[in-house]
Write a protein that holds these residues in place. Structure first.
Motif, PDB file in Angstrom:
ATOM      1  N   ASP A  15      85.916  38.491  14.711  1.00 38.63           N
ATOM      2  CA  ASP A  15      86.824  37.787  15.185  1.00 38.63           C
ATOM      3  C   ASP A  15      87.005  39.151  16.744  1.00 38.63           C
ATOM      4  O   ASP A  15      87.941  39.708  16.474  1.00 38.63           O
ATOM      5  CB  ASP A  15      88.209  37.264  14.744  1.00 38.63           C
ATOM      6  N   ILE A  16      86.372  39.322  17.171  1.00 36.01           N
ATOM      7  CA  ILE A  16      86.313  40.264  18.303  1.00 36.01           C
ATOM      8  C   ILE A  16      86.227  39.641  19.794  1.00 36.01           C
ATOM      9  O   ILE A  16      86.310  38.664  19.714  1.00 36.01           O
ATOM     10  CB  ILE A  16      85.129  41.003  18.604  1.00 36.01           C
ATOM     11  N   GLY A  17      87.125  40.999  20.846  1.00 33.27           N
ATOM     12  CA  GLY A  17      86.320  40.237  21.772  1.00 33.27           C
ATOM     13  C   GLY A  17      85.211  39.834  23.008  1.00 33.27           C
ATOM     14  O   GLY A  17      84.064  39.199  21.570  1.00 33.27           O
ATOM     15  N   THR A  18      84.762  40.764  23.739  1.00 35.73           N
ATOM     16  CA  THR A  18      83.642  40.341  24.591  1.00 35.73           C
ATOM     17  C   THR A  18      82.559  41.853  24.104  1.00 35.73           C
ATOM     18  O   THR A  18      83.359  43.577  24.213  1.00 35.73           O
ATOM     19  CB  THR A  18      83.502  40.298  25.913  1.00 35.73           C
ATOM     20  N   VAL A  19      81.653  41.771  23.237  1.00 37.43           N
ATOM     21  CA  VAL A  19      80.189  42.499  22.907  1.00 37.43           C
ATOM     22  C   VAL A  19      79.702  43.152  24.650  1.00 37.43           C
ATOM     23  O   VAL A  19      79.664  41.895  25.331  1.00 37.43           O
ATOM     24  CB  VAL A  19      79.948  42.312  22.517  1.00 37.43           C
ATOM     25  N   PHE A  20      80.182  44.081  25.185  1.00 38.48           N
ATOM     26  CA  PHE A  20      79.850  44.849  26.483  1.00 38.48           C
ATOM     27  C   PHE A  20      77.886  45.611  26.099  1.00 38.48           C
ATOM     28  O   PHE A  20      77.658  46.220  25.067  1.00 38.48           O
ATOM     29  CB  PHE A  20      80.152  45.895  26.972  1.00 38.48           C
ATOM     30  N   VAL A  21      77.134  45.257  26.307  1.00 39.57           N
ATOM     31  CA  VAL A  21      75.926  45.451  26.083  1.00 39.57           C
ATOM     32  C   VAL A  21      75.207  46.232  27.154  1.00 39.57           C
ATOM     33  O   VAL A  21      74.793  45.814  28.208  1.00 39.57           O
ATOM     34  CB  VAL A  21      74.639  44.969  25.795  1.00 39.57           C
ATOM     35  N   HIS A  22      75.115  48.231  26.806  1.00 41.90           N
ATOM     36  CA  HIS A  22      74.687  48.939  27.832  1.00 41.90           C
ATOM     37  C   HIS A  22      73.930  49.873  27.296  1.00 41.90           C
ATOM     38  O   HIS A  22      73.268  50.404  26.609  1.00 41.90           O
ATOM     39  CB  HIS A  22      75.803  49.998  27.808  1.00 41.90           C
ATOM     40  N   SER A  23      72.669  49.870  28.639  1.00 43.50           N
ATOM     41  CA  SER A  23      70.826  49.786  28.179  1.00 43.50           C
ATOM     42  C   SER A  23      70.138  50.197  28.993  1.00 43.50           C
ATOM     43  O   SER A  23      70.029  49.868  29.808  1.00 43.50           O
ATOM     44  CB  SER A  23      70.565  49.634  26.830  1.00 43.50           C
ATOM     45  N   ALA A  24      69.630  51.497  28.839  1.00 43.06           N
ATOM     46  CA  ALA A  24      69.228  51.831  29.721  1.00 43.06           C
ATOM     47  C   ALA A  24      67.647  50.979  30.150  1.00 43.06           C
ATOM     48  O   ALA A  24      66.350  51.082  30.530  1.00 43.06           O
ATOM     49  CB  ALA A  24      68.480  53.543  30.427  1.00 43.06           C
ATOM     50  N   ASN A  25      67.046  50.676  28.752  1.00 37.40           N
ATOM     51  CA  ASN A  25      65.854  49.460  28.041  1.00 37.40           C
ATOM     52  C   ASN A  25      66.596  48.291  28.160  1.00 37.40           C
ATOM     53  O   ASN A  25      67.302  47.053  28.152  1.00 37.40           O
ATOM     54  CB  ASN A  25      65.245  49.102  26.582  1.00 37.40           C
ATOM     55  N   PRO A  26      65.800  47.503  29.869  1.00 35.53           N
ATOM     56  CA  PRO A  26      66.264  46.258  30.105  1.00 35.53           C
ATOM     57  C   PRO A  26      65.830  44.883  29.385  1.00 35.53           C
ATOM     58  O   PRO A  26      66.247  44.157  28.817  1.00 35.53           O
ATOM     59  CB  PRO A  26      65.404  46.165  31.100  1.00 35.53           C
ATOM     60  N   THR A  27      64.721  44.643  28.513  1.00 35.69           N
ATOM     61  CA  THR A  27      63.989  44.584  27.586  1.00 35.69           C
ATOM     62  C   THR A  27      65.481  44.344  26.042  1.00 35.69           C
ATOM     63  O   THR A  27      65.065  43.174  25.315  1.00 35.69           O
ATOM     64  CB  THR A  27      62.154  44.527  27.402  1.00 35.69           C
ATOM     65  N   GLY A  28      64.923  45.508  25.841  1.00 39.17           N
ATOM     66  CA  GLY A  28      65.968  45.782  25.046  1.00 39.17           C
ATOM     67  C   GLY A  28      67.320  44.887  24.795  1.00 39.17           C
ATOM     68  O   GLY A  28      68.016  44.451  23.890  1.00 39.17           O
TER      69      GLY A  28
END
Length: 48
Positions: A15-28
């Protein structure tokens, strides 16, 4: 990511809020967003 997926698979998603994905790899980053969205987590991709 695996921990979140496994919890959802076993019917006990975190039960978490929003997961922010931060990556320099667009495909990943797209892969992570797709996988977590599939398990109904709220996901946003942060762009640099």
């Amino acid at each position: 990511m695996t921990l979140l997926e496994e919890a959802a698979f076993h019917g006990q998603p975190f039960d978490i809020g929003t997961v922010f994905v931060h990556s320099a790899n667009p495909t990943g980053a797209a892969t992570v967003v797709q996988a977590l969205t599939r398990w109904n987590y709220r996901v946003r991709r942060a762009t640099a």
